[in-house]
Scaffold this motif. Sequence first.
Motif, mmCIF file in Angstrom:
data_model
loop_
_atom_site.group_PDB
_atom_site.id
_atom_site.type_symbol
_atom_site.label_atom_id
_atom_site.label_comp_id
_atom_site.label_asym_id
_atom_site.label_seq_id
_atom_site.Cartn_x
_atom_site.Cartn_y
_atom_site.Cartn_z
ATOM 1 N N PHE B 98 -20.447 -7.020 -37.116
ATOM 2 C CA PHE B 98 -20.139 -7.556 -38.444
ATOM 3 C C PHE B 98 -19.817 -6.404 -39.397
ATOM 4 N N PRO B 99 -18.656 -5.792 -39.178
ATOM 5 C CA PRO B 99 -18.342 -4.609 -39.995
ATOM 6 C C PRO B 99 -18.127 -4.982 -41.466
ATOM 7 N N ASP B 100 -18.615 -4.141 -42.336
ATOM 8 C CA ASP B 100 -18.285 -4.332 -43.752
ATOM 9 C C ASP B 100 -17.786 -2.991 -44.307
ATOM 10 N N GLU B 101 -17.046 -3.071 -45.376
ATOM 11 C CA GLU B 101 -16.352 -1.882 -45.888
ATOM 12 C C GLU B 101 -17.323 -0.769 -46.269
ATOM 13 N N ARG B 102 -18.521 -1.169 -46.676
ATOM 14 C CA ARG B 102 -19.473 -0.193 -47.196
ATOM 15 C C ARG B 102 -19.981 0.750 -46.091
ATOM 16 N N THR B 103 -20.196 0.186 -44.880
ATOM 17 C CA THR B 103 -20.828 0.994 -43.841
ATOM 18 C C THR B 103 -19.878 1.385 -42.717
ATOM 19 N N ALA B 104 -18.707 0.745 -42.647
ATOM 20 C CA ALA B 104 -17.812 0.963 -41.509
ATOM 21 C C ALA B 104 -17.390 2.421 -41.372
ATOM 22 N N ALA B 105 -17.202 3.114 -42.491
ATOM 23 C CA ALA B 105 -16.700 4.489 -42.445
ATOM 24 C C ALA B 105 -17.654 5.413 -41.710
ATOM 25 N N ALA B 106 -18.953 5.131 -41.787
ATOM 26 C CA ALA B 106 -19.933 6.033 -41.169
ATOM 27 C C ALA B 106 -20.141 5.741 -39.688
ATOM 28 N N VAL B 107 -19.587 4.635 -39.193
ATOM 29 C CA VAL B 107 -19.886 4.219 -37.820
ATOM 30 C C VAL B 107 -19.475 5.260 -36.771
ATOM 31 N N PRO B 108 -18.237 5.795 -36.794
ATOM 32 C CA PRO B 108 -17.870 6.751 -35.734
ATOM 33 C C PRO B 108 -18.841 7.926 -35.655
ATOM 34 N N ALA B 109 -19.240 8.460 -36.802
ATOM 35 C CA ALA B 109 -20.173 9.598 -36.786
ATOM 36 C C ALA B 109 -21.529 9.163 -36.243
ATOM 37 N N ASP B 110 -21.965 7.967 -36.641
ATOM 38 C CA ASP B 110 -23.251 7.456 -36.146
ATOM 39 C C ASP B 110 -23.212 7.241 -34.638
ATOM 40 N N VAL B 111 -22.087 6.716 -34.145
ATOM 41 C CA VAL B 111 -21.944 6.494 -32.699
ATOM 42 C C VAL B 111 -22.039 7.823 -31.964
ATOM 43 N N ARG B 112 -21.343 8.821 -32.489
ATOM 44 C CA ARG B 112 -21.382 10.142 -31.834
ATOM 45 C C ARG B 112 -22.796 10.712 -31.841
ATOM 46 N N ALA B 113 -23.476 10.587 -32.945
ATOM 47 C CA ALA B 113 -24.839 11.118 -33.035
ATOM 48 C C ALA B 113 -25.762 10.388 -32.048
ATOM 49 N N TRP B 114 -25.581 9.095 -31.959
ATOM 50 C CA TRP B 114 -26.423 8.321 -31.027
ATOM 51 C C TRP B 114 -26.137 8.722 -29.589
ATOM 52 N N LEU B 115 -24.841 8.922 -29.277
ATOM 53 C CA LEU B 115 -24.475 9.338 -27.915
ATOM 54 C C LEU B 115 -25.023 10.727 -27.608
ATOM 55 N N ASP B 116 -25.021 11.619 -28.594
ATOM 56 C CA ASP B 116 -25.568 12.963 -28.376
ATOM 57 C C ASP B 116 -27.056 12.894 -28.033
ATOM 58 N N ARG B 117 -27.749 11.999 -28.732
ATOM 59 C CA ARG B 117 -29.191 11.850 -28.451
ATOM 60 C C ARG B 117 -29.433 11.335 -27.040
ATOM 61 N N ASN B 118 -28.456 10.605 -26.493
ATOM 62 C CA ASN B 118 -28.636 9.959 -25.191
ATOM 63 C C ASN B 118 -27.808 10.631 -24.095
ATOM 64 N N ALA B 119 -27.551 11.917 -24.271
ATOM 65 C CA ALA B 119 -26.677 12.610 -23.317
ATOM 66 C C ALA B 119 -27.259 12.591 -21.902
ATOM 67 N N GLU B 120 -28.567 12.805 -21.797
ATOM 68 C CA GLU B 120 -29.175 12.861 -20.461
ATOM 69 C C GLU B 120 -29.128 11.487 -19.787
ATOM 70 N N ALA B 121 -29.399 10.457 -20.577
ATOM 71 C CA ALA B 121 -29.326 9.095 -20.023
ATOM 72 C C ALA B 121 -27.907 8.798 -19.548
ATOM 73 N N GLU B 122 -26.937 9.242 -20.317
ATOM 74 C CA GLU B 122 -25.547 8.971 -19.942
ATOM 75 C C GLU B 122 -25.166 9.718 -18.673
ATOM 76 N N GLN B 123 -25.735 10.912 -18.535
ATOM 77 C CA GLN B 123 -25.465 11.681 -17.316
ATOM 78 C C GLN B 123 -25.985 10.916 -16.091
ATOM 79 N N LEU B 124 -27.186 10.367 -16.223
ATOM 80 C CA LEU B 124 -27.751 9.583 -15.115
ATOM 81 C C LEU B 124 -26.934 8.311 -14.873
ATOM 82 N N LEU B 125 -26.482 7.684 -15.950
ATOM 83 C CA LEU B 125 -25.660 6.479 -15.809
ATOM 84 C C LEU B 125 -24.375 6.793 -15.061
#
Lengths: 114, 460
Positions: B98-125
């Motif tokens: 449910f994207p809204d204009e107020r928060t949508a701009a920050a999503v790509p950076a948030d996604v990247r940060a979340w993926l960085d936190r889960n790098a080891e899990a992604e490696q196992l996946l």
Amino acid sequence: MSDDDILGRLRQVRPAGPPPGLRARVLGAADRRRTWPWALAAAAVLAVAMSLQAAAGRIYQRTGELVVPATGSVSELDALAAALGGEQALLERAEQWTAEQQRLTARPADRERQ
Amino acid sequence: MTSTQGTRVRPAIRRLAIVAFVVMLPVAAWAAWDYVEARRLGRVVAAIQARREPVTIPVPPHLPGSRSAAARYYDAAAALVDTEGLYESTGLLRRLDFPDERTAAAVPADVRAWLDRNAEAEQLLNRASGFDETPPLADFTRKADGMLRLASLADMRALERLHAGDAEGAAQAVLRGLRIARILQQPLNDLGVRTSYSVIGRALGAIHGIAGAGAAPATVSALRGALSFADRDDLLAQIVLADRAFVLGQYWEPRNEWFAERDAPVVMGRRISPLQLLLMRPYMTRQVLEQLNLLERVLHDVKRPWPQRLVVEYPEVAEEPARTNSRWYFLMLRYSPWATVNAQRARTRVVGRLLAAVRSTDAALAVEQYRAAHAGSVPATLDDLVPGQLKAVPVDPFSGRPLLFKALPDGYAVYSVGSNGVDEDARDAGTQFRRRWGANQHDEDPADIGVKVRLQRAGQ
């Protein structure tokens, strides 16, 4: 005729009372007639109920044998060794995590056993 | 003396016999009921088996971890995923759905940060996804949650790659997600299908982006191959068959076996005494039989041609049992046909939507293959793809006719008419894929269901 005469004559025609054991004899006979059919009926109903229950249990068990899935029995270690093909360190890490996860999610009783 | 005692004892015995007889009558009636229901159930199960339809769902052997190395990687990766920031009311998934204009701009950076936190899990996946075999998901209910976390990981990576303009990387992430969906669908029942299609729904959203980004033909081909398992024409019938097997399997669950279990079994978290179960058995069997009869009728309906199979006539069943804290209530609820009817109602609606979505997506990928072979030109109709890219134009579940195709100024649309049966020029097509299929079953139906592909022009 005096009262005594009248009483004397009445005594002569008064029917003799039943013998003392008659009541018990009659009632006893009646009891014997009435108890056994009830007992027999209760026993018969019990027997029918028990056989029906046993038959139902057999049907449930027989049907359950069709339904309950059979679990396989494979050698986990053999299959795992075959699938390994290197990357031992990563796999060890994986095993460590899965063991920890299982320990944390196990039921308390199972955890105590571990 | 003896006769006097006899006169006292014999009436007592007689009274006892009468009481025993009177007490035994309902017991015998209960036993007769139990026997009759058992025979009925036995006959129904034998008939199902005689038709070679499943009476049980094969359960993978429950081993510590799993015998498959791939499964161990999946387990480990799932255990490692840090879901913080993912599920909360303002979490990433929510903002993506449910994207809204107020928060949508920050999503790509948030996604990247979340993926960085889960790098080891992604490696196992990634390791888990590299094995050829698809491991069975032993103990589905416990592990499905972990697999869904991993699917989110794949989904986030696909988004991140798409945002970075890397269609190939996004496609690889989608392939990992689709593999998880396939594992989740192994128990082809309500739970398996819902969880599986919640993953597929997200993958479809990413595939639409990949299609428009001009992915390599080999990648498109791989995506079509990975998606093919999701397009099952007999999906509804298979689910009903699996549900029926599940109803039976649940009834004979080892913990419920009154003839085998000595400890008090637990039903829905309540400890039930074996005597309670035994007393309830004929009633519960009757409930199970009612469910089986109901599913038999539904099975007949869902084998009809499209779109009639989406219109299932549900027989009237008893209302939900009145809610109490009694243990009897939990026993009654578990086997109540009421729950089955509710599940079936929700399912037919969702299955129609998801099949329309999957078929539209596959057809859109076929269009991409056509474009790759025809210097980027868009076909005039979907018939142009037969037999080169499609064996036949996929059938729209909501109309029973071929899916619709429409050329747009900046791309094209492949779509189904949706549940209202009206072609509304692809309105709503491509807008509903980000949401989970299992979660939005009560949402208003979209006008048309399908894909809108916006083609990226050279230089964009």
